[in-house]
Design an enzyme around this catalytic site. Sequence first.
Site, PDB file in Angstrom:
ATOM      1  N   PHE A 150       2.928  -5.792  -5.400  1.00  0.00           N
ATOM      2  CA  PHE A 150       3.370  -5.241  -6.928  1.00  0.00           C
ATOM      3  C   PHE A 150       2.300  -4.056  -7.542  1.00  0.00           C
ATOM      4  O   PHE A 150       2.600  -3.432  -8.290  1.00  0.00           O
ATOM      5  CB  PHE A 150       3.619  -6.212  -7.727  1.00  0.00           C
ATOM      6  CG  PHE A 150       2.229  -6.862  -8.292  1.00  0.00           C
ATOM      7  CD1 PHE A 150       1.584  -6.458  -9.423  1.00  0.00           C
ATOM      8  CD2 PHE A 150       1.892  -8.117  -7.667  1.00  0.00           C
ATOM      9  CE1 PHE A 150       0.509  -7.017  -9.982  1.00  0.00           C
ATOM     10  CE2 PHE A 150       0.759  -8.652  -8.391  1.00  0.00           C
ATOM     11  CZ  PHE A 150       0.121  -8.184  -9.525  1.00  0.00           C
ATOM     12  N   LYS A 174       9.626  -3.254   3.095  1.00  0.00           N
ATOM     13  CA  LYS A 174      10.038  -4.547   1.966  1.00  0.00           C
ATOM     14  C   LYS A 174       8.751  -4.392   1.093  1.00  0.00           C
ATOM     15  O   LYS A 174       7.669  -4.961   1.254  1.00  0.00           O
ATOM     16  CB  LYS A 174      10.020  -5.929   2.810  1.00  0.00           C
ATOM     17  CG  LYS A 174      10.690  -6.845   1.831  1.00  0.00           C
ATOM     18  CD  LYS A 174      10.294  -8.117   2.143  1.00  0.00           C
ATOM     19  CE  LYS A 174       9.052  -8.632   1.365  1.00  0.00           C
ATOM     20  NZ  LYS A 174       8.837  -8.318  -0.227  1.00  0.00           N
ATOM     21  N   SER A 227      -2.317 -11.366  -1.078  1.00  0.00           N
ATOM     22  CA  SER A 227      -3.073 -12.506  -1.332  1.00  0.00           C
ATOM     23  C   SER A 227      -3.731 -12.912   0.305  1.00  0.00           C
ATOM     24  O   SER A 227      -2.953 -12.648   1.006  1.00  0.00           O
ATOM     25  CB  SER A 227      -2.614 -13.567  -2.197  1.00  0.00           C
ATOM     26  OG  SER A 227      -1.651 -13.968  -1.408  1.00  0.00           O
ATOM     27  N   CYS A 282      -7.080  -4.743  -5.693  1.00  0.00           N
ATOM     28  CA  CYS A 282      -7.997  -5.416  -4.677  1.00  0.00           C
ATOM     29  C   CYS A 282      -9.178  -5.003  -4.625  1.00  0.00           C
ATOM     30  O   CYS A 282     -10.118  -5.684  -4.061  1.00  0.00           O
ATOM     31  CB  CYS A 282      -7.416  -5.438  -3.367  1.00  0.00           C
ATOM     32  SG  CYS A 282      -7.039  -3.694  -2.466  1.00  0.00           S
ATOM     33  N   GLU A 383     -10.295 -15.568  -6.800  1.00  0.00           N
ATOM     34  CA  GLU A 383      -9.770 -14.087  -7.309  1.00  0.00           C
ATOM     35  C   GLU A 383      -8.881 -14.462  -8.544  1.00  0.00           C
ATOM     36  O   GLU A 383      -8.152 -15.485  -8.490  1.00  0.00           O
ATOM     37  CB  GLU A 383      -8.890 -13.475  -6.218  1.00  0.00           C
ATOM     38  CG  GLU A 383      -8.224 -12.163  -6.727  1.00  0.00           C
ATOM     39  CD  GLU A 383      -7.536 -11.493  -5.393  1.00  0.00           C
ATOM     40  OE1 GLU A 383      -6.716 -12.143  -4.714  1.00  0.00           O
ATOM     41  OE2 GLU A 383      -7.550 -10.130  -5.335  1.00  0.00           O
TER      42      GLU A 383
END
Lengths: 483, 115
Positions: A150, A174, A227, A282, A383
């Site tokens: 996202f 996707k 992730s 990230c 994180e």
Amino acid sequence: MTRRVKQYINGSWVESNASTYTPVINPATCEVLAECPDAPVSEVDQAVKAASAAFEDWRRIPVLSRAQYMFRLKTMLEERFEDIAALIVSENGKTRDEARGEVRRGIESVEFAASVPTIMRGYRLEDVSSGIDETAERQPLGVFAAITPFNFPMMVPLWFLPTAITTGNTFVLKPSPQTPLSTELLFELLDELDLPEGVVNLVNGGKDAAMAIMEHAEVVGVSFVGSTPVARIVYETCAKYGKRVQAQGGAKNYIAVLPDANMEASVANIMGSVYGCAGQRCLAGSVIVAVGEAYEPLKAELLKRASSLRVGYGLDESTQMGTVISSAAKERIHRMVDQGVQEGAQLLLDGRNIKVEGYEDGTFVGPTILDGVQPQMTVAREEIFGPVMSLMHVPDFETAIEVINKSHYGNAASLFTSSGKAAREFKYRVRAGNIGINVGVAAATASFPFGGQRDSFFGDLHGQGLDSIEFYTDKKILIERWL
Amino acid sequence: MLNSFGSIFAFAIALEAQMRDYYQAIGAVERAKDADKRRQNLERVRRENVTEIKLEPIDGLDEADYVLNLDGAESQRNAEGLALRFYQDVAPKINVREAQRALERCAKQYEAYLA
């Protein structure tokens, strides 16, 4: 009735027969923008089969012609630049400049793909034995897929799709069900390009669709960004099914600041690194390691600058930090901050109760600073993916490197200093895939490979750059002799 | 607020649109064309030079200092002087050289008008 996001299969827009849908929410206004289908396995199969059927014809299209599609795509993206940026803001919550930066980076990947006729070339050696020549040719492999996140709904798909198809493969994408609209717009442009049917395909959905891609016999390779726990699953599943895979996972990026750093310029850049995209990237700086005497002036300047950041709706040009993606993300970030305090960190700046006028229900988290963070604390190890800075004080440079290298992540690390010697030492010894020297967001540009180390990356070949040519092609050796 | 790369460029683009309309209204055709060319150029420069790794907050600028007043006998000279000051003030705040250069070039054009 809320609009439903469509899928693009075999050159046509199709409605999904999904039984469940995920609402696509503007995180600042809470408006439901659309509903994203959780595509059933059968629809993923249709997309893959369309891509598979298109492959043999597409690979025979001359590479120069395939590259022309990229030049046209670049032009379209430039023409729609502001529309795309605004759409990213609406569904993701980042600022307009951040969205513009994302589109720019995406366009750079398209430009890179336009150079495929040059960089895809093989190589040849005469007389490997008397009268025998040897050639290595690069060939496309078939259907590639990408499962994208996202936080960069336009840029990350463009890391993969342009190079994959220009090298002669076909593609299934996707995107994240939280941000499918930017990708839908990208496919509207791809539709205008008039590519042969089946060369590019778009399916929506969550875990089931992702698993269907990874388990599909006709998919030869998968790119993933998300992730670490999911990246590990993607890596293992693709390996099990015999696919190429590049799985980019999470991060915990450290920024060390030495006393000899230009403090004002460093802090300005650190602000962009930690709070840019509300910390949801990230490459975001997360733990600031102040070395020795850097601590006090750095702390004061960080607090001053973070306190004055203007938080708001990204479509307002004066907004310097937007929302996090969802209320679930906001709650998770709040819990992480609570945990940091429980484990002994001091809350220097608390952004948890921020109110943005006119957007009271928006998923805003203000700039937050935790001070006195120690390496063993959860906020130093895991994180957060939000606008939370963990400030750590260490006595010397050696300790800073030691702390950074203890992290199980290895996506990025930065050093702010005026010492070339320290910079080289940092670059040489720190175990991270992307190193910034006086740069807080060490983002590889399109012609360089992008990927982390340790738990931040699973695979061999990184995304982007020449690694992407390797990933999307196989080398075939021809040994020939004419009698 | 002029506190980001985008807000500065958005302001500059709007300023040039205002200047273009003003020049057209007073019959300064060539200057209207110049203003529109500057506007288009700034849009392109914003698009091509928004650099994710160098997006940093900007401070020390106040939009209220650069509001055009296009009324009165001295309005043209005043407006051009204000535009010059705006570009001179904002260019050093931009950390991407190509974008900075575009703003400096706008300043030079206003400087030439006023010479």
